[in-house]
Design an enzyme around this catalytic site. Structure first.
Site, PDB file in Angstrom:
ATOM      1  N   GLY A   1       0.818  -1.205   0.000  1.00 19.87           N
ATOM      2  CA  GLY A   1       0.000   0.000   0.000  1.00 19.87           C
ATOM      3  C   GLY A   1       0.851   1.254   0.000  1.00 19.87           C
ATOM      4  CG  ASP A  47      -3.006   0.389   9.056  1.00 25.05           C
ATOM      5  OD1 ASP A  47      -3.728   1.341   8.721  1.00 25.05           O
ATOM      6  OD2 ASP A  47      -3.167  -0.764   8.631  1.00 25.05           O
ATOM      7  CB  VAL A  76      -9.811  10.493   1.930  1.00 17.32           C
ATOM      8  CG1 VAL A  76     -10.871  10.503   0.856  1.00 17.32           C
ATOM      9  CG2 VAL A  76     -10.419  10.171   3.284  1.00 17.32           C
ATOM     10  CD  GLN A  95       3.445  33.794  17.437  1.00 15.92           C
ATOM     11  OE1 GLN A  95       3.242  34.929  17.007  1.00 15.92           O
ATOM     12  NE2 GLN A  95       3.809  33.561  18.685  1.00 15.92           N
TER      13      GLN A  95
END
Length: 756
Positions: A24, A165, A298, A663
């Site tokens: 993957g 993962d 996604v 910031q």
């Protein structure tokens, strides 16, 4: 097929190194490929890209291509993998591996770096083990010559873990996991707003077949209500408990509820828990409108985060060095991140430990499965339990009173830290107090009790709801500050901020003998985009600022894509060059200028000579990053004018000072998790101080991440570890990465800066 003279010995020709991505895809793979290729070239080797994973090695031909320095230019910002990936079934058979070995020998390749998951890495180790027998069979069949086999007796390998993962045991982070977490937390933030508008519940399913990292960390970073992960299945009756917690939140006024489900979630009997089942349970038992969102792929896509760029660069650099230094007796190694250090670990040992986790889950040994995930994983699971299922939300009588104050410049994640401190403190039985407007507010008595509901929604908010001031108390302000602490019965003080916050806390601690109100535990929690306080390798807010810088640079570089242009970008950081160096690594800069190393006229002269020649030879883009105080005289405007003068008609020049956008904005997942973890540990240190019966309960500390763990240092000794003139620690771990930056940014013919 090659002839013997085409595969001459390493003594007379460069070592040839292959690089491939397999399994993957994961964001950050391109950064790793770039680093392997360029480091190999810097070390005198010839890199080859192997397209479409192991299948490209089997197919040969155009599947194996020689790469040069420019082959990996301008790829850092791209998701996926430039050289493609594939789950090759053919490579699982010996016949496929025979073809692969023959094609590698044809190109003279006997060093290999593979980026992939545990399946890809175990295949790599098998390939290494079989190498001698594969070559013997090929030579016996006449497919290669005996001379070729003798010239390449061993396959040298190194692995990198590309897996969103974050499931490899033995490494804190894998390539792609941070970016995937960004995708999930961004989705949770977006869903929270629409859920609140409709008073709706959402069930969000994330990836993680055997690993709950993404689900758990997203739940903490997203301020979610319930989380289901494979390693720690819920006890029987969990549905009732989940609904009770969500109802408690609604009764308290919360308008939205979010439950996170890992795709591999199951109950203790091994039955899968689907996101649809959770949704129907919420609707049936709570009578609420609930929706399911399955994020799917996604999570794999899009531009990699700043972390997945600089960390993958470092990993790729070390992998190239490892494989090129390997000997015939070297074991297969996988390069892993432990804390902020890259280390090599035995490849198959790591793979075997990783595969134990689903076996332990299937066997019902959940404690052992959690233990293999590491101490920080277990710690965050406990913290989430406290945040989502507190034993109490009202402090009892006699509760210790803990005050929280921000000080110094604003850092994204201050709100997250305050929210975590308030809720964890209440869950642990304390009364939590908020100090408005820093030590000025403390002086003026702006201290108020904070409830569980007061910090609702603060997790992902930028800014600082309590307010912050850079003011360090003066001597005449110590008395009113002490009176204010006494009047509000403050038993401990958590100071969240940067350099000025630490200086103020140090002052109070130093004056404890004169002012009894200061004779309480004080803990400093680092929160500054400058990353310049002692005791912590990373401060809250630094990761967010770095992502803002890198995103801005991506856009700046895009603006010059249609012409020949040079850019000089100035980052914040005062006298600390962390943002400059790390953004330079993450954005693919050619030069970085730091205060720590300075800017010399000799360096600038060499840079201009190289740059002029480089543009004459076809360069279209140049990027330099300058720390805001790298040099008093050679400022950003001077560098831009120097480039403009030298560029004449060859290229134009633009300078950008990024300023205070660094910031602003919502804190990244990393900063949210760091804020939560550090404040949890700060609260535990207060317990330690209060429990001290030796009369030294005035113990005070500054805490932070050190090599992946939360460590404490005595506040009394803080000044021994800092450079007060330049407001930074004496020891800055990231300075070691200058070598990495040089190897991936300075072409071999380019003279290095004197500081390198």
């Amino acid at each position: 097929m090659s002839t013997p003279d085409e595969t001459t010995s390493p003594a007379t020709s460069p070592v040839k190194l292959g690089i491939l991505t397999s399994g993957g895809d994961a964001q950050g793979m391109n950064a790793a490929v770039r680093a392997v290729v360029r480091t190999a070239i810097r070390l005198g080797a010839q890199p080859y890209a192997i397209y479409e994973g192991y299948q490209g090695m089997i197919d040969g031909g155009d599947g194996i291509k020689k790469f040069d320095w420019d082959s990996v230019g301008s790829i850092m910002h791209r998701g996926g993998t430039l050289i493609g990936t594939f789950r090759s079934k053919e490579f699982r058979e010996r016949a496929g591996r025979l073809k692969a070995a023959a094609n590698l020998i044809e190109h003279g390749i006997d060093h290999l770096v593979v980026i992939g998951g545990d399946g890809s890495l175990s295949g790599l180790d098998l390939f290494r083990q079989e190498w001698a027998s594969l070559l013997e069979e090929l030579a016996s069949d006449g497919r290669i010559t005996r001379e070729q086999a003798a010239a390449h007796p061993t396959l040298m390998i190194a692995g990198l873990v590309g897996s969103i993962d974050n499931d490899l045991v033995g490494t804190d982070m894998t390539i792609g996991a941070d970016t995937a977490l960004h995708r999930i937390v961004d989705a949770i933030d977006d869903l929270a707003s629409t859920a609140a508008s409709h008073q709706r519940s959402f069930v969000v399913e994330v990836m993680g077949r055997h690993c709950g990292y993404l689900a758990l960390m997203a739940s903490v970073a997203g301020g979610c209500d319930y989380c289901l992960i494979p390693e720690n299945p819920p006890a029987d009756g969990w549905e009732e408990k989940m609904c009770a917690e969500l109802k408690r939140g609604r009764d308290a006024g919360r308008r939205d509820s979010i439950v996170i489900v890992a795709e591999g979630a199951q109950d203790r009997a091994g039955n899968p828990i689907s996101s649809e089942y959770v949704r129907s349970t919420l609707e049936e038992r709570l009578g609420e409108d609930a929706r399911v969102t399955i994020l799917g792929h996604v999570q794999r896509g899009g531009t990699p985060s700043a972390y997945d760029r600089w960390a993958s660069t470092w990993l790729g650099h070390e992998a190239a060095k490892e494989v090129l230094a390997a000997t015939t007796n070297s074991p297969g190694m996988v390069m892993a991140l432990r804390g902020n250090r890259v280390t090599g670990t035995d490849l198959m040992e790591a793979v075997q430990d990783t595969r134990k986790v689903p076996e332990l889950i299937a066997a019902g040994d959940f404690d052992a499965a959690m233990a293999l995930r590491g101490g920080s994983f277990t710690e965050m699971r406990q913290i989430f339990h406290e945040l989502a299922e507190p034993g109490r939300v009202e402090p009892g009588s006699g509760a210790k009173r803990v005050a929280i104050v921000h000080a110094g410049g604003l850092a994204p994640g201050m709100n997250t830290a305050a929210r975590a401190a308030v809720r964890l403190g209440i869950a642990r039985g304390h009364t939590m107090l908020g100090v408005r407007n820093g030590f000025v507010g403390m002086r003026d008595g702006q201290i108020e009790e904070m409830t569980w509901d007061d910090v609702e929604g603060w997790t992902g908010e930028g800014g600082a709801e309590l307010g912050t001031r850079r003011t360090i108390p003066s001597v005449e302000h110590l008395y009113p500050i002490s009176r204010s602490l006494e009047e509000h019965g403050v038993d401990a003080l958590m100071v969240i901020g940067g350099w000025n916050a630490y200086q103020a806390a140090y002052l109070l601690h130093s004056e404890k003998d004169r002012y009894p109100a200061f004779n309480i535990p004080i803990v400093c929690v680092p929160a500054t985009i400058d990353n310049n306080v002692p005791g912590s390798e990373l401060a809250i807010g630094t990761d967010t600022a770095l992502n803002v810088v890198v995103e801005a640079i991506d856009r700046i570089k895009m603006s010059g894509s249609a012409t020949k242009r040079a850019f000089v970008v100035e980052t914040m950081g005062r006298y600390c060059g962390y943002l400059a160096l790390m953004s330079g690594m993450a954005a693919g800069a050619e030069r970085v200028y730091l205060h720590e190393t300075g800017i010399s006229l000799g360096d600038l002269y060499r840079d201009m000579e190289w740059l002029r020649e480089s543009y004459e030879n076809g360069r279209r883009l140049f990027l330099a990053i300058r720390n805001e105080r790298a040099s008093e005289h050679y400022d950003t405007e001077f560098l831009a004018k120097l480039l403009e003068e030298e560029g004449k008609e060859e290229f134009d020049v633009r300078s950008t000072i990024l300023g205070h956008i660094q910031q602003g904005g919502a804190p990244t997942p990393f900063d949210r998790l760091l804020a939560t973890r550090l404040t949890s540990n700060a609260l535990e240190l207060f317990r330690e101080g209060w429990a001290d019966t030796t009369g030294r309960s005035n113990k005070s500390w500054y805490i932070g991440l050190q090599e992946g763990r939360v460590a404490k240092e005595p506040l009394a000794h803080m000044m021994e570890h800092v450079d007060p003139t330049f407001r930074r620690p004496l020891d800055q771990w990231w300075m070691e990465l200058q070598e990495v930056f040089a190897d991936v940014s300075y072409e071999p013919s380019t003279p290095l800066h004197d500081s390198l």
